[in-house]
Motif scaffolding. Sequence first.
Motif, PDB file in Angstrom:
ATOM      1  N   GLN A 141       0.819  -1.206   0.000  1.00 20.28           N
ATOM      2  CA  GLN A 141       0.000   0.000   0.000  1.00 20.28           C
ATOM      3  C   GLN A 141       0.858   1.262   0.000  1.00 20.28           C
ATOM      4  OE1 GLN A 141      -3.571   0.641  -0.126  1.00 20.28           O
ATOM      5  NE2 GLN A 141      -2.457   2.522  -0.603  1.00 20.28           N
ATOM      6  N   PHE A 142       2.005   1.193   0.634  1.00 22.26           N
ATOM      7  CA  PHE A 142       2.928   2.330   0.711  1.00 22.26           C
ATOM      8  C   PHE A 142       3.774   2.396  -0.561  1.00 22.26           C
ATOM      9  CE2 PHE A 142       4.374  -1.491   2.735  1.00 22.26           C
ATOM     10  CZ  PHE A 142       5.607  -1.707   2.165  1.00 22.26           C
ATOM     11  N   HIS A 143       4.683   3.359  -0.584  1.00 26.31           N
ATOM     12  CA  HIS A 143       5.587   3.526  -1.730  1.00 26.31           C
ATOM     13  C   HIS A 143       6.979   3.028  -1.348  1.00 26.31           C
ATOM     14  CE1 HIS A 143       3.045   5.908  -4.479  1.00 26.31           C
ATOM     15  NE2 HIS A 143       2.467   6.325  -3.363  1.00 26.31           N
ATOM     16  N   PRO A 144       7.331   1.780  -1.689  1.00 25.14           N
ATOM     17  CA  PRO A 144       8.677   1.311  -1.334  1.00 25.14           C
ATOM     18  C   PRO A 144       9.766   2.135  -1.999  1.00 25.14           C
ATOM     19  CG  PRO A 144       7.592  -0.225  -2.845  1.00 25.14           C
ATOM     20  CD  PRO A 144       6.558   0.755  -2.406  1.00 25.14           C
ATOM     21  N   GLU A 145       9.472   2.666  -3.173  1.00 25.00           N
ATOM     22  CA  GLU A 145      10.474   3.451  -3.901  1.00 25.00           C
ATOM     23  C   GLU A 145      10.755   4.795  -3.231  1.00 25.00           C
ATOM     24  OE1 GLU A 145       6.600   4.990  -5.591  1.00 25.00           O
ATOM     25  OE2 GLU A 145       7.355   3.112  -4.743  1.00 25.00           O
ATOM     26  N   ARG A 146       9.906   5.178  -2.248  1.00 26.98           N
ATOM     27  CA  ARG A 146      10.102   6.442  -1.523  1.00 26.98           C
ATOM     28  C   ARG A 146      10.341   6.190  -0.040  1.00 26.98           C
ATOM     29  NH1 ARG A 146       4.932   9.831  -3.611  1.00 26.98           N
ATOM     30  NH2 ARG A 146       5.732  11.408  -2.209  1.00 26.98           N
ATOM     31  N   SER A 147      10.658   4.941   0.303  1.00 22.60           N
ATOM     32  CA  SER A 147      10.739   4.558   1.720  1.00 22.60           C
ATOM     33  C   SER A 147      12.156   4.228   2.174  1.00 22.60           C
ATOM     34  CB  SER A 147       9.808   3.361   1.989  1.00 22.60           C
ATOM     35  OG  SER A 147       8.456   3.725   1.780  1.00 22.60           O
ATOM     36  N   GLY A 148      13.148   4.870   1.571  1.00 21.92           N
ATOM     37  CA  GLY A 148      14.523   4.756   2.042  1.00 21.92           C
ATOM     38  C   GLY A 148      15.042   3.333   2.082  1.00 21.92           C
ATOM     39  N   LYS A 149      15.842   3.036   3.128  1.00 21.65           N
ATOM     40  CA  LYS A 149      16.490   1.727   3.236  1.00 21.65           C
ATOM     41  C   LYS A 149      15.478   0.604   3.410  1.00 21.65           C
ATOM     42  CE  LYS A 149      20.905   3.398   5.081  1.00 21.65           C
ATOM     43  NZ  LYS A 149      21.807   3.410   6.258  1.00 21.65           N
ATOM     44  N   VAL A 150      14.387   0.874   4.125  1.00 24.04           N
ATOM     45  CA  VAL A 150      13.366  -0.163   4.332  1.00 24.04           C
ATOM     46  C   VAL A 150      12.710  -0.516   3.001  1.00 24.04           C
ATOM     47  CG1 VAL A 150      11.231  -0.772   5.523  1.00 24.04           C
ATOM     48  CG2 VAL A 150      12.978   0.574   6.704  1.00 24.04           C
ATOM     49  N   GLY A 151      12.372   0.506   2.224  1.00 28.73           N
ATOM     50  CA  GLY A 151      11.782   0.273   0.909  1.00 28.73           C
ATOM     51  C   GLY A 151      12.721  -0.479  -0.009  1.00 28.73           C
ATOM     52  N   THR A 152      13.997  -0.140   0.064  1.00 32.83           N
ATOM     53  CA  THR A 152      15.004  -0.833  -0.744  1.00 32.83           C
ATOM     54  C   THR A 152      15.051  -2.313  -0.382  1.00 32.83           C
ATOM     55  OG1 THR A 152      16.333   1.158  -0.984  1.00 32.83           O
ATOM     56  CG2 THR A 152      17.469  -0.932  -1.271  1.00 32.83           C
ATOM     57  N   ARG A 153      15.006  -2.620   0.923  1.00 32.29           N
ATOM     58  CA  ARG A 153      15.015  -4.010   1.370  1.00 32.29           C
ATOM     59  C   ARG A 153      13.788  -4.752   0.857  1.00 32.29           C
ATOM     60  NH1 ARG A 153      14.165  -4.049   7.176  1.00 32.29           N
ATOM     61  NH2 ARG A 153      16.002  -2.727   7.151  1.00 32.29           N
ATOM     62  N   LEU A 154      12.636  -4.097   0.890  1.00 31.02           N
ATOM     63  CA  LEU A 154      11.395  -4.740   0.446  1.00 31.02           C
ATOM     64  C   LEU A 154      11.399  -4.984  -1.067  1.00 31.02           C
ATOM     65  CD1 LEU A 154       8.958  -2.762   2.734  1.00 31.02           C
ATOM     66  CD2 LEU A 154       9.447  -5.209   2.870  1.00 31.02           C
ATOM     67  N   LEU A 155      11.917  -4.038  -1.832  1.00 28.67           N
ATOM     68  CA  LEU A 155      12.037  -4.254  -3.280  1.00 28.67           C
ATOM     69  C   LEU A 155      13.011  -5.389  -3.568  1.00 28.67           C
ATOM     70  CD1 LEU A 155      12.034  -0.613  -4.698  1.00 28.67           C
ATOM     71  CD2 LEU A 155      10.189  -2.299  -4.831  1.00 28.67           C
ATOM     72  N   ASN A 156      14.069  -5.465  -2.771  1.00 25.44           N
ATOM     73  CA  ASN A 156      15.026  -6.556  -2.929  1.00 25.44           C
ATOM     74  C   ASN A 156      14.363  -7.904  -2.595  1.00 25.44           C
ATOM     75  OD1 ASN A 156      17.778  -6.804  -3.777  1.00 25.44           O
ATOM     76  ND2 ASN A 156      18.229  -7.648  -1.755  1.00 25.44           N
ATOM     77  N   ASN A 157      13.486  -7.903  -1.586  1.00 24.10           N
ATOM     78  CA  ASN A 157      12.722  -9.110  -1.270  1.00 24.10           C
ATOM     79  C   ASN A 157      11.879  -9.541  -2.465  1.00 24.10           C
ATOM     80  OD1 ASN A 157      13.744  -9.147   1.326  1.00 24.10           O
ATOM     81  ND2 ASN A 157      11.869  -8.379   2.291  1.00 24.10           N
ATOM     82  N   PHE A 158      11.279  -8.564  -3.139  1.00 24.91           N
ATOM     83  CA  PHE A 158      10.468  -8.882  -4.321  1.00 24.91           C
ATOM     84  C   PHE A 158      11.338  -9.465  -5.436  1.00 24.91           C
ATOM     85  CE2 PHE A 158       8.711  -7.461  -8.467  1.00 24.91           C
ATOM     86  CZ  PHE A 158       7.601  -8.287  -8.482  1.00 24.91           C
ATOM     87  N   ILE A 159      12.516  -8.870  -5.641  1.00 27.86           N
ATOM     88  CA  ILE A 159      13.431  -9.382  -6.665  1.00 27.86           C
ATOM     89  C   ILE A 159      13.784 -10.842  -6.377  1.00 27.86           C
ATOM     90  CG2 ILE A 159      15.809  -9.185  -7.531  1.00 27.86           C
ATOM     91  CD1 ILE A 159      15.533  -6.116  -7.083  1.00 27.86           C
ATOM     92  N   ASN A 160      13.925 -11.181  -5.102  1.00 34.21           N
ATOM     93  CA  ASN A 160      14.357 -12.532  -4.706  1.00 34.21           C
ATOM     94  C   ASN A 160      13.192 -13.492  -4.466  1.00 34.21           C
ATOM     95  OD1 ASN A 160      17.137 -11.894  -4.728  1.00 34.21           O
ATOM     96  ND2 ASN A 160      16.957 -10.910  -2.736  1.00 34.21           N
ATOM     97  N   TRP A 161      11.963 -13.027  -4.576  1.00 35.32           N
ATOM     98  CA  TRP A 161      10.786 -13.848  -4.295  1.00 35.32           C
ATOM     99  C   TRP A 161      10.642 -14.972  -5.341  1.00 35.32           C
ATOM    100  CZ3 TRP A 161       5.097 -11.970  -5.250  1.00 35.32           C
ATOM    101  CH2 TRP A 161       4.192 -12.930  -4.776  1.00 35.32           C
ATOM    102  N   LYS A 162      10.638 -16.193  -4.834  1.00 37.93           N
ATOM    103  CA  LYS A 162      10.434 -17.345  -5.712  1.00 37.93           C
ATOM    104  C   LYS A 162       9.167 -18.074  -5.288  1.00 37.93           C
ATOM    105  CE  LYS A 162      15.322 -18.133  -6.793  1.00 37.93           C
ATOM    106  NZ  LYS A 162      15.749 -16.824  -6.295  1.00 37.93           N
ATOM    107  N   LEU A 163       8.363 -18.477  -6.235  1.00 34.31           N
ATOM    108  CA  LEU A 163       7.115 -19.171  -5.920  1.00 34.31           C
ATOM    109  C   LEU A 163       7.367 -20.636  -5.602  1.00 34.31           C
ATOM    110  CD1 LEU A 163       4.844 -17.651  -8.691  1.00 34.31           C
ATOM    111  CD2 LEU A 163       4.954 -16.997  -6.291  1.00 34.31           C
TER     112      LEU A 163
END
Length: 196
Positions: free
Chosen positions: A174-196
Amino acid sequence: MIAIINTGCANINSVRFAFERLGVTPEVISAPEQLAQFDKAVLPGVGHANVAINRLRSQGWDKAIAEYQKPLMGICLGMQLLCDSTEEGQVDCLGRIPGKVKLLETGKLTSPHMGWNTLAVKAEHALTAGLDESDQVYFVHSFAHQVNDATLVEGEYGQAFSAIVAKDNYAGMQFHPERSGKVGTRLLNNFINWKL
């Protein structure tokens, strides 16, 4: 390879730059038939839900998203559009993530909910790795997904609401990870690494 879906309802550059800072170069796509070629996809969104969902449907994105079998994450309005329905414009959405989006009951707090807020992890998931209760992310919204079984992380602003949701290969923030500093960066990295 990550696709950023361009429906004309978001400022996609900030999302693209956030991924590029992580060493990933996403491709912005404007045609639904391109989606299946990519390993992951992001659906950003800002503005009014009624306008955005009509644009998605008129361009054929609803069918392409429904058929997509790999990780797809909505951001802000993009997350809300993946849900069953929204009170904003009283419209049915894409139905990929169970639950309704309703107007935030903020009480005496100002609306929209705009600014930094903490998160409470409710379910373990690849997307929530490394989050703790001191972490804050940046929100801008008046409507929110009601907490249910799809809720991974809650926020609170007048009421509890879903900050991160997931169902099968679909997820949303719901928030903007791209505007959320280091926490947002970590969450985007989690998405990059997300495997089903």
